[in-house]
Design a protein around this motif. Sequence first.
Motif, short mmCIF file in Angstrom:
data_model
loop_
_atom_site.label_atom_id
_atom_site.label_comp_id
_atom_site.label_asym_id
_atom_site.label_seq_id
_atom_site.Cartn_x
_atom_site.Cartn_y
_atom_site.Cartn_z
N ARG A 103 0.82 -1.21 0.00
CA ARG A 103 0.00 0.00 0.00
C ARG A 103 0.86 1.26 0.00
O ARG A 103 0.36 2.34 0.34
N GLY A 104 2.10 1.13 -0.33
CA GLY A 104 2.97 2.29 -0.38
C GLY A 104 3.85 2.40 0.84
O GLY A 104 3.96 1.47 1.64
N ASN A 105 4.50 3.55 0.98
CA ASN A 105 5.50 3.72 2.02
C ASN A 105 5.19 4.85 3.00
O ASN A 105 6.09 5.32 3.70
N THR A 106 3.98 5.28 3.05
CA THR A 106 3.62 6.29 4.05
C THR A 106 3.32 5.60 5.37
O THR A 106 3.02 4.41 5.41
N PRO A 107 3.40 6.34 6.48
CA PRO A 107 3.08 5.72 7.77
C PRO A 107 1.69 5.08 7.80
O PRO A 107 1.50 4.05 8.45
N HIS A 108 0.74 5.67 7.08
CA HIS A 108 -0.62 5.12 7.10
C HIS A 108 -0.70 3.75 6.42
O HIS A 108 -1.67 3.02 6.64
#
Length: 123
Positions: A103-108
């Motif tokens: 789901r990507g590399n952001t904290p969320h």
Amino acid sequence: QVRLVESGGGSVPAGGSLGLSCTVSGRTDRVYAVGWFRQGSGKPREFVARIRWAGDDPMYANYAKGRFTISRDNAKDTVFLQMNSLKPEDTALYYCAASMGNRGNTPHAFDDWGQGTQVTVSS
């Protein structure tokens, strides 16, 4: 759900090196990737690096490329972050986190988090 425990933080002078470890336990069969994030005083949490739990495909923030290396030892359920040529601006609380999907590399995008380990780089 998984549990993550970081270790290896400390204080070093600028130009020094530190190695961080993140031990993962629980439902590791559900983990897609493990990442490292950091949060400096008064700053938002930011992505450092991540690695797939089954496979490789390491990814790095631009400031980490060439200085930091992420790796894993699945036999020990541990992910490492080797940090070289450290700078005072690398001072932060470093967290590892597990993502159950791509789901990507952001904290969320990460589901479970460790408590963090402090890295302090003096000038």
